[in-house]
Structures are given as structure tokens and as C-alpha cells.
Design an enzyme around this catalytic site. Structure first.
Site, PDB file in Angstrom:
ATOM      1  N   ARG A  12       7.329  -6.575  -9.697  1.00  0.00           N
ATOM      2  CA  ARG A  12       8.559  -7.246 -10.181  1.00  0.00           C
ATOM      3  C   ARG A  12       8.030  -8.669 -10.221  1.00  0.00           C
ATOM      4  O   ARG A  12       7.489  -9.310  -9.445  1.00  0.00           O
ATOM      5  CB  ARG A  12       9.845  -7.208  -9.163  1.00  0.00           C
TER       6      ARG A  12
ATOM      7  N   GLU B 201      12.609 -11.996 -16.804  1.00  0.00           N
ATOM      8  CA  GLU B 201      12.533 -11.065 -18.130  1.00  0.00           C
ATOM      9  C   GLU B 201      13.870 -11.153 -18.894  1.00  0.00           C
ATOM     10  O   GLU B 201      14.783 -11.106 -18.291  1.00  0.00           O
ATOM     11  CB  GLU B 201      12.351  -9.761 -17.565  1.00  0.00           C
TER      12      GLU B 201
ATOM     13  N   HIS C 239       6.342  -5.129 -19.664  1.00  0.00           N
ATOM     14  CA  HIS C 239       7.232  -4.338 -18.789  1.00  0.00           C
ATOM     15  C   HIS C 239       6.994  -2.758 -19.279  1.00  0.00           C
ATOM     16  O   HIS C 239       7.910  -2.135 -19.268  1.00  0.00           O
ATOM     17  CB  HIS C 239       8.308  -4.617 -18.397  1.00  0.00           C
ATOM     18  N   ILE C 240       5.664  -2.242 -19.385  1.00  0.00           N
ATOM     19  CA  ILE C 240       5.344  -0.829 -19.935  1.00  0.00           C
ATOM     20  C   ILE C 240       4.632  -0.071 -18.863  1.00  0.00           C
ATOM     21  O   ILE C 240       4.192   0.894 -19.255  1.00  0.00           O
ATOM     22  CB  ILE C 240       4.487  -1.009 -21.218  1.00  0.00           C
ATOM     23  N   GLY C 241       4.919  -0.531 -17.425  1.00  0.00           N
ATOM     24  CA  GLY C 241       4.131   0.427 -16.403  1.00  0.00           C
ATOM     25  C   GLY C 241       4.340   1.789 -16.527  1.00  0.00           C
ATOM     26  O   GLY C 241       3.511   2.401 -16.469  1.00  0.00           O
TER      27      GLY C 241
ATOM     28  N   ARG D  70       2.498  -4.861   3.874  1.00  0.00           N
ATOM     29  CA  ARG D  70       3.744  -5.394   3.733  1.00  0.00           C
ATOM     30  C   ARG D  70       3.758  -6.767   3.962  1.00  0.00           C
ATOM     31  O   ARG D  70       4.215  -7.459   4.702  1.00  0.00           O
ATOM     32  CB  ARG D  70       4.649  -4.656   4.801  1.00  0.00           C
TER      33      ARG D  70
ATOM     34  N   PHE E  31       0.775  -1.250   0.142  1.00  0.00           N
ATOM     35  CA  PHE E  31       0.037   0.121  -0.013  1.00  0.00           C
ATOM     36  C   PHE E  31       0.736   1.270   0.166  1.00  0.00           C
ATOM     37  O   PHE E  31       0.753   2.408   0.691  1.00  0.00           O
ATOM     38  CB  PHE E  31      -0.996   0.108   1.269  1.00  0.00           C
ATOM     39  N   GLY E  32       1.730   1.420  -0.905  1.00  0.00           N
ATOM     40  CA  GLY E  32       2.652   2.351  -0.946  1.00  0.00           C
ATOM     41  C   GLY E  32       2.068   3.485  -1.917  1.00  0.00           C
ATOM     42  O   GLY E  32       1.106   3.342  -2.408  1.00  0.00           O
ATOM     43  N   ARG E  33       3.048   4.082  -2.684  1.00  0.00           N
ATOM     44  CA  ARG E  33       2.537   5.177  -3.680  1.00  0.00           C
ATOM     45  C   ARG E  33       1.872   4.556  -4.912  1.00  0.00           C
ATOM     46  O   ARG E  33       0.476   4.844  -5.122  1.00  0.00           O
ATOM     47  CB  ARG E  33       3.926   5.694  -4.495  1.00  0.00           C
ATOM     48  N   ILE E  34       2.096   3.177  -5.212  1.00  0.00           N
ATOM     49  CA  ILE E  34       1.629   2.751  -6.478  1.00  0.00           C
ATOM     50  C   ILE E  34       0.305   2.162  -6.095  1.00  0.00           C
ATOM     51  O   ILE E  34      -0.940   2.110  -6.622  1.00  0.00           O
ATOM     52  CB  ILE E  34       2.480   1.961  -7.522  1.00  0.00           C
TER      53      ILE E  34
HETATM   54  C1  DGY Z   1      10.587   1.081 -12.354  1.00  0.00           C
HETATM   55  O1  DGY Z   1      10.802   2.289 -12.715  1.00  0.00           O
HETATM   56  O2  DGY Z   1      11.118   0.459 -11.395  1.00  0.00           O
HETATM   57  C2  DGY Z   1       9.681   0.396 -13.510  1.00  0.00           C
HETATM   58  O3  DGY Z   1       9.731  -0.846 -13.223  1.00  0.00           O
HETATM   59  C3  DGY Z   1      10.348   0.642 -15.008  1.00  0.00           C
HETATM   60  O4  DGY Z   1       9.964   1.900 -15.174  1.00  0.00           O
END
Ligand code: DGY
Length: 332
Positions: free
Chosen positions: A243, A272, A290-292, A176, A153-156
Site C-alpha cells: 500500500r 492514489e 496498481h496492477i499486482g 512485522r 513475511f506473510g503470504r505475498i
Molecule cells: C488487493 O487486493 O488488496 C490489491 O491491492 C488489489 O488487488
């Protein structure tokens, strides 16, 4: 003296401009393997390495390195042995904050995309098999009214919760996992009364969508293993934008094949760019490369932060974003 900065590959233009203005830049023509990168960092020819997630900055490299720091072009830094870096007085920089919303957008995209079978639907249309509206064509799952379980429950994680609430989802979280830590009402801030903290096993059991937002470390490697997958609802979906190694990918393939869970949306993979055998054959997956953080503005902002961190480290200053500020030894 201009800081001497080594790049294994170019970063977007706004960052390159800053680097060329302030530093002496070496941009390698090809991405080196770890042995070659170790030799370059040990040469004494560079003050800073500006690394990408694909560059392995391990303990051996750091022990031999004569650089002041490593500026990672990413918020995550699991490609760098930070403990070893700190031991050798090597600062590590990263790019937090600027990619939060973009990554949460992709988490939401994967929630919607798995629920509404978007890859199967797109494939059907492109293959010429769409023969008109059909009452039972590609029926999927609901999103509104469903439970989103957040691992982390962090920023993202929070930005994903914000989106999910707007979609009418019921949001539960474990801050966590697999450990427990109580998040106070103060810490919850805007989310107080809107989301519920639950023990990790209950988040897993209640989630219709389980979305992963934890960093990769010793505690979170294979956090989602065969046992966790089995504890999920058979109708549930797993979404991972953090990840790859947080999920046991071979166990996931088995679970998806055997109907242990309904589907998965992945932006990251355990090894990856390799994918676990069988993953691409499963129709109940949405697989992204991996295009977040991959929007033009966000990648530009990441490049600026990575460049600023590199320049500061190269000048012997504390960078704006240091993962291990305790490694700072000032100008030498
Ligand atoms: C990060 O920044 O850690 C992302 O996975 C790639 O932009």
C-alpha cells in the site's frame, strides 16, 4: 428473499454472474463519492455493499449504514474502517489467497525492472535512439547474489521470497516491522535454513532490494520514511506492491533525486491515483498503476470470492472470508 447487493462498479464477469443469479443487483452508473455512498448505504434498500479499494467506507458511513456487510473486492481492506464496522455489527469480507502469486510476480518484476533499467531501455528503443549493441549501454545492477530484504513475511512476502531464491538472491526478512516478532523454524516451513530473520534496521541496512509486504495500519503508515531511506545502501532499490502510504512518497522523491538510494519500483502510491510531485520525472523509477493482482484469471477468482462473500452476508450467513467474524450476528 434475494439479497439486495449494491455495487459501485462492475466486477469481472464470473462474479457478476453469481451476483445476478443469487441476488437483486444494483450497479451504479457512476462511482459515487463518499457522501452519496453513505446515503445509499443508509437508505435501507441494500443488504450488502460490494466495494472496491477506491470506495471509502468510513466510520460515518458505517454508523449510518443499514447494510449487514461490506464485501471488499480486494485482499486489502484499508479503505474500510473495520473497527467501526465491527462496532455496528457489519461484517467485512475480503479476497485472500488468490492474488498471492500474481502480486509476488509483480514484486519480482519490479526488482528486475529497476535493476535492469527496463523503462529507460524501452524508452530508448521506442524513441529510435537504439544504434546497436554498445559495451556500456544502460548498465544496471545484478539481482543474483544480492540481498533481498522483505518487510513482512506473510503470504505475498513468502511468495516473493520463493521467487527471489530461484533467482539466486539471499533473502532476509522482518516479519512485522517496525516491531519484532520471532518466527519459529516450524513457522518458516519450506523456508527454514533458506532465509534469515533480522531486526528491521538490519534488514534495511543489508538490503540491495527492499520489498514491502506489510498491510497498511497505524504502525506501518510511513514505515519507510526519510530516516529509513537514509539507512539503506546508496546502491539499493525500494520496491512497493503493498500500500502506498507505507512509504513517505515525498521523502522517496527527495531520496531518489539526491542519490540516497539507487531507484524504486512502485505499484502503489500514497494518494492514489495522484503521484507525489516529481516522481514521474525520475528516470530511476519503474511506476505501475496498481496492477499486482491484474491477471484475467486472478481478477476472475477475486470476483468470485467477493460475490460469494456478498451473497452469504446478504443471506445472513457467515462469509467464506470475513475480516471481522466477531461482527457476525446471524440472520435477522
Ligand atoms: C488487493 O487486493 O488488496 C490489491 O491491492 C488489489 O488487488
Amino acid at each position: 428473499m434475494k439479497p439486495r447487493i449494491l455495487l459501485t462498479a462492475a466486477i469481472p464477469e464470473p462474479g457478476m454472474e453469481l451476483l445476478y443469479d443469487a441476488g437483486e443487483v444494483t450497479l451504479l452508473p457512476e462511482v459515487p463519492d463518499t457522501a452519496a455512498l453513505t446515503a445509499l448505504c443508509a437508505s435501507g434498500d441494500f443488504d450488502v455493499l460490494l466495494s472496491r479499494l477506491g470506495d471509502t467506507v468510513d466510520a460515518d458511513l458505517l454508523a449510518a449504514a443499514k447494510v449487514r456487510g461490506v464485501s471488499n473486492y480486494a485482499v486489502g481492506f484499508n479503505n474500510i474502517d473495520v473497527e467501526a464496522a465491527t462496532k455496528h455489527g457489519i461484517l467485512v469480507g475480503n479476497t485472500p489467497g488468490v492474488l498471492t502469486d500474481a502480486t509476488a510476480d509483480v514484486a519480482m518484476l519490479l526488482i528486475l525492472g529497476t535493476a535492469r533499467r527496463v523503462v529507460e531501455a524501452d524508452t530508448l528503443v521506442r524513441s529510435g535512439q537504439f544504434s546497436g549493441w554498445n559495451p556500456e549501454l544502460l548498465m544496471g545492477a545484478d539481482v543474483s547474489g544480492q540481498v533481498l530484504g522483505l518487510a513482512g513475511f506473510g503470504r505475498i512476502g513468502r511468495a516473493t521470497a520463493r521467487r527471489a531464491l530461484a533467482f539466486g538472491m539471499d533473502v532476509v526478512f522482518s516479519p512485522r516491522p517496525p516491531q519484532e516478532r520471532i518466527v519459529s523454524a516450524d513457522e518458516l516451513g519450506e523456508f527454514a535454513g533458506k532465509v534469515r530473520q533480522l531486526p528491521w534496521d538490519e534488514v534495511v541496512a543489508q538490503a540491495d532490494f527492499l520489498s514491502i509486504h506489510v498491510p497498511l495500519n497505524g504502525q506501518t503508515r510511513h514505515l519507510v520514511d526519510a530516516a529509513v531511506l537514509k539507512a539503506m545502501k546508496p546502491s539499493a532499490f525500494l520496491v512497493n506492491t503493498s500500500r502506498g502510504p507505507v512509504v513517505d512518497e515525498a521523502a522517496l522523491v527527495t531520496a531518489l533525486r539526491e542519490g540516497v538510494i539507487a531507484g524504486a519500483g512502485l505499484d502503489v502510491y500514497e494518494n492514489e491515483p495522484e503521484l507525489a510531485s516529481g516522481l514521474t520525472e525520475l528516470p530511476n523509477t519503474v511506476l505501475l498503476p496498481h496492477i499486482g493482482s491484474a491477471t484475467v484469471p486472478v481478477r476472475g477468482k477475486m470476483a468470485v470470492l467477493a460475490a460469494r462473500n456478498a451473497i452469504a452476508i446478504g443471506k445472513g450467513e457467515m462469509p467464506e472470508f470475513a475480516v471481522n467474524p466477531e461482527a457476525f450476528r446471524g440472520a435477522q
